[in-house]
Enzyme design. Structure first.
Site: not given
Ligand code: BV8
Length: 237
Positions: A95, A110
């Site tokens: 996010d 990631h």
């Protein structure tokens, strides 16, 4: 605590976004309880069924686009802005809540939900729109070679050169909201310690690698982190 820290490195995981309403991975209602990792988060899954994996991440986008940073994200942004020292965030999260809170130095090891990478030319497309097996790469013009810019299991992490440099330099390592089970991120604390950093674990409960940390602060990070940041800022006054 005193103001002697010159290089603060913060590692965040899904737990920091929990109070923004985003599901974590391994908690009771976590993402991995409703989806099989092998179906959506491995490179084999993507090669086997790219349309299904694209859809899994496309379906996540509206909620992540709407999500708002919580007091833990805001505290870290305040620390970066006001602390008389270097503050960097290495996040496992895909996010963009650290950026929405105002943090500038954020490394998504990631990957990021609002990015896709072209397997033909290697360049990144930033978009909150759906990406699928037909999407055309705006850089090289080839269609159908886009992959979510998410680091799947079995893929190497992004920004590792930068992370290695930050870990060797940091004198304060703070882990926030991660279960400490995914490597190599779960081993960062060991590297930081090896280089002489003081290490803090901020989590709802003891993470799998909790024994590696000098200090532990358990509770909701939306409550525990702002007071820690306050103390750090007071310590340099
Ligand atoms: C690699 C992408 C090599 C999708 C993710 C055997 C042993 C050791 C390692 C391995 C092994 N077999 C394989 C491996 C390597 C593997 C790995 O570690 N597997 C584990 C599961 C055993 N790692 C990899 O494959 C990595 N790559 O090693 O490559 C290589 C090298 C060179 C060349 C080629 C290859 C890739 C790892 C990245 C995988 N991708 N996700 C997606 O994100 O959608 S991992 C996934 O887990 C997410 O990225 C997530 O960020 C990450 C970690 O999860 P957490 O963030 O910690 O979330 P979780 O839900 O687990 O925990 C939340 C915590 O918050 C909890 O503790 C909870 O208590 C706490 N919490 C909740 N609410 C709050 C809170 N805390 C505070 N306040 C709150 N309010």
């Amino acid at each position: 605590m005193n103001g002697q820290y010159k290089h603060i490195l913060v590692l965040t995981g899904a737990g920091i976004s929990a109070e923004s309403g985003l599901a974590t991975f391994r908690d009771a209602d976590g993402l991995w309880n409703n989806h099989k990792v092998d179906d959506v988060a491995t490179i084999e899954a993507f090669e086997r069924n790219p349309a299904f994996v694209h859809q899994f991440y496309n379906d996540m986008k509206p909620e992540l686009l709407k999500a708002k940073p919580n007091s833990a994200h805001l505290a870290l942004a305040k620390l970066e802005k006001e602390y008389a020292g270097e503050v960097n965030i290495v996040t496992q999260n895909v996010d963009t809540l650290h950026e929405k809170a105002g943090s500038q130095k954020v490394y998504h090891i990631h990957g990021q939900i609002n990015q896709a990478v072209c397997l033909n030319c290697g360049r990144v497309l930033e978009t909150w729109d759906d990406v699928d097996t037909q999407t055309r790469c705006p850089h090289c013009g080839i269609s159908g070679m886009m992959k979510p810019n998410i680091v799947f299991f079995g893929e190497s992490l992004l920004y590792m050169d930068k992370v290695t440099q930050l870990l060797s330099n940091c004198d304060l390592f703070v882990s926030v909201g991660t279960s400490g089970v995914v490597y190599p991120a779960a081993g960062f604390v060991q590297t930081a310690k090896y280089h002489g950093a003081k290490t803090y674990e901020f989590n709802l409960e003891a993470a799998s690698n909790n024994y590696l940390f000098n200090e532990h602060v358990y509770g909701k990070c939306g409550e525990t982190l702002p007071s820690f940041v306050y103390e750090l800022l007071e310590s340099v006054k």
